[in-house]
Design an enzyme around this catalytic site. Structure first.
Site, short mmCIF file in Angstrom:
data_model
loop_
_atom_site.label_atom_id
_atom_site.label_comp_id
_atom_site.label_asym_id
_atom_site.label_seq_id
_atom_site.Cartn_x
_atom_site.Cartn_y
_atom_site.Cartn_z
CB THR A 307 -0.91 0.05 1.23
OG1 THR A 307 -0.13 0.41 2.39
CG2 THR A 307 -1.61 -1.27 1.47
CG ASP A 308 1.15 5.81 -1.49
OD1 ASP A 308 2.16 6.08 -0.81
OD2 ASP A 308 0.88 6.40 -2.55
CD1 TRP A 309 5.57 5.84 4.05
CD2 TRP A 309 5.05 4.35 2.47
NE1 TRP A 309 6.65 5.00 3.87
CE2 TRP A 309 6.35 4.08 2.92
CE3 TRP A 309 4.50 3.52 1.49
CZ2 TRP A 309 7.13 3.02 2.42
CZ3 TRP A 309 5.27 2.46 0.99
CH2 TRP A 309 6.55 2.23 1.46
#
Length: 606
Positions: A307-309
């Site tokens: 996932t993105d942060w």
């Protein structure tokens, strides 16, 4: 590590990767499996030491996350100014990892490091690495061979300091000109982006299959972050919606399919939530129909999804309050968000360190060990394929001779120069001559007014720099694509909003055009600039995509020649942008210049 553990099957390099993974995963306890599924920031301490706690990022010490949280995937934050010290730090990290029960090596990742952008949220300045134009500049040169060569060079520099995972390439398409992150992609055309991303991956990964000489790639941001509503960014709540008024959802998938077909090892979904499609209106990483149904089952991706942060936990970035980007699911608590992400099919959570939360969910019977094993097997396989279990260390002395060496730097500089796109060149004023002969035969130096260029490098080229336009024969202006500043310290790093200069700035510039006989303008295009007034008034206009002042002067003086072709349309007005469809390429009415435009020296303007 005990003597017994040193001789276990997973340490035997003669065995197949599958055998080694099966042996190791059978030895891992719950906490070790959970630790593998988190991928957070890490900082280097001074002179190659481990960093302590970083309060401004609300982040624990490196020793704690490695030895207590049992994490072993980290994104190195900040520029690298000393390759030898960076390699020393990396070796220190691996020695720390060897002290854990199973000695699982660390994988260090990084945002792009070989370009000009310095945004703590998306990329870093080149520092000691070779410095190339941004990806738009490589796209402007239309050369898959060059992109693959760039990947090979950047790969060698990454390997020298221990970076084994590139949190790139970015293949979002530039169909919404206002979006802040266009500079890191390959432009507006899906076919060009598809061709170049395959070359990029082969360069970084040293082929289509991971090996001990690879830097693994993480293609982002699935399923394409370009069609943002009003061009806003989903790092922030006001930019969470991705819209498809032209029904072009599939167009944005093309580069991702190309990345999968090229062997790209990992994929990152973006923060945004699709609006007005057949998919549930929640952030992409929470969306099972997209992550499992589309990405894995329809498109055939079998690699790692990270996932993105920051999808679970509210944090501060540069002192700015940043809520978790759980768009469409803000009402859920962290546990429920984590369950949604795992159910969607993601393997790893970026920007999070809440290992204990996952452990609690397993112990409560809400997540099965089998579900963890699915992701942990993928993550372990990558470590084995990269050779990290067999040789996790780097040569600290060699690093200084590899990173940013003269050959690599020269190639980056050459690409900076050649990627320039020449939009206009009235009276063939370019290239300039810095000196001329008077009627008496005396050498006469050109009087130049400059903006955006260090005076000393202009003087070093044999020109006389004057303080006022009234005294100049030529004006050299280096400008940047306009944007509307945002208030928060992190938010301000994202250039967004209007692409045209303010009325006051237009008046200021017009005085220069009216005063100086020849005005040459270079516009750094991190987004397509809307500057019809400059096109009309300036003698010559160039577009650049990340370059030094020296590269600009080499182009102006004809030492190098511009070869770039526009990687996007240049719109004629903000009204045209507002009336266009955010998901549709080449959709602004009557653009000033079309995709592919680019003059050459000696070419007559039409």
């Amino acid at each position: 590590m005990s003597e017994l553990e040193a001789n276990v099957p997973y340490r035997n390099s003669a065995l197949r990767v599958e055998e080694r993974v099966d042996d190791l995963i059978g030895r891992m306890i719950l906490e070790e499996k959970a630790g593998m599924m988190f991928h957070d920031l890490i900082f280097a301490g001074p002179d190659g030491t481990l960093a302590g706690a970083i309060p401004q990022f609300d982040f624990p010490s490196s020793e704690e996350v490695i030895r207590q949280k049992l994490m072993n995937h980290f994104n190195l934050l900040g520029p690298i100014s000393d390759a030898r010290a960076a390699a020393r730090w990396y070796n220190t990290v691996q020695r720390e990892a060897r002290k854990t029960r199973l000695g699982i090596p660390v994988t260090i990742s990084s945002d792009p490091r070989n370009h000009f952008t310095d945004n703590v949220g998306t990329s870093f300045s080149a520092g000691v690495f070779s410095q190339w134009p941004e990806m738009l500049g490589l796209a402007a040169l239309r050369s898959a061979d060059l992109v693959e060569r760039f990947g090979h060079i950047a790969r060698q520099e990454y390997l020298a300091v221990g970076i084994r995972l590139a949190l790139h390439p970015q293949v979002d398409l530039a169909t919404e000109p206002r979006w802040a992150r266009l500079n890191a992609g390959f432009g507006e055309d899906a076919d060009l982006s598809s061709e170049l991303v395959a070359a990029y991956i082969h360069g970084f990964q040293n082929g289509a299959v991971l090996n001990e000489h690879s830097v693994s790639t993480m293609t982002k941001h699935f399923p394409g972050g370009g069609p943002q509503k009003d061009g806003e960014d989903p790092h922030f709540v006001y930019g969470r919606e991705q819209i498809y008024p032209g029904n072009n959802f599939g167009y944005h998938l093309k580069p991702f399919q190309a990345a999968i077909d090229a062997g790209g090892a990992q994929i990152m979904p973006y923060y945004g939530m699709p609006v007005g499609t057949k998919y549930e209106e929640v952030g992409f990483a929470f969306n099972k129909a997209l992550m499992t149904g589309l990405l894995r089952e329809e498109m055939g991706f079998q690699g790692i999804v990270c996932t993105d942060w920051g999808l679970l936990t509210d944090k501060k970035i540069l002192g700015q309050d940043m809520p978790a980007r759980a768009w469409g699911l803000e009402h859920l608590d962290r546990s429920e968000r984590l369950l949604r992400i795992l159910d969607a099919g993601c393997d790893q959570l970026g920007g999070e360190s809440c290992v204990e939360l996952l452990v609690q969910l397993v112990e409560a019977g809400r997540v099965s060990i089998d579900r963890l094993d699915q992701s942990v097997k993928r993550l372990l396989s990558a470590k084995f394929l990269l050779g990290l279990f067999d040789n996790p260390f780097v040569d600290e002395e060699a690093a200084a001779g590899i990173v940013g060496n003269s050959q690599f730097s020269a190639m980056g500089y050459d690409a900076q120069c050649r990627s320039y796109t020449l939009l206009t060149n009235r009276q063939s004023c370019l290239p300039l001559k810095p000196t001329s002969k008077s009627q008496l035969g005396e050498t006469k130096t050109l009087k130049v007014y400059v903006e955006g260029i260090p005076i000393y490098i202009v003087q070093a080229r044999g020109m006389t720099v004057v303080a006022a336009p009234e005294d100049a024969e030529v004006a050299l202006l280096r400008l940047k694509t306009p944007f509307e500043p945002r208030p928060g310290p992190f938010e301000a790093l994202f250039h967004t909003g209007s692409l045209e200069f303010s009325p006051e700035e237009k008046i200021r510039q017009s005085r220069i055009y009216d005063t100086v006989p020849i005005v040459i303008v270079d516009i750094y295009a991190d987004r397509p600039p809307v500057v019809p007034e400059i096109i009309e008034a300036a003698t010559a206009v160039l577009i650049s995509y990340g370059s030094t002042g020296d590269a600009f002067l080499d182009i102006v003086l004809g030492i190098s020649a511009p070869e770039g072709q526009l990687p996007f349309d240049i719109p004629s007005s903000m009204d045209a942008i507002r009336q266009s469809k955010s998901d549709t390429p080449f959709d602004t009415e009557n653009p000033l210049f079309r995709f592919g435009h680019g003059l050459r020296y000696g070419m007559q303007e039409v």
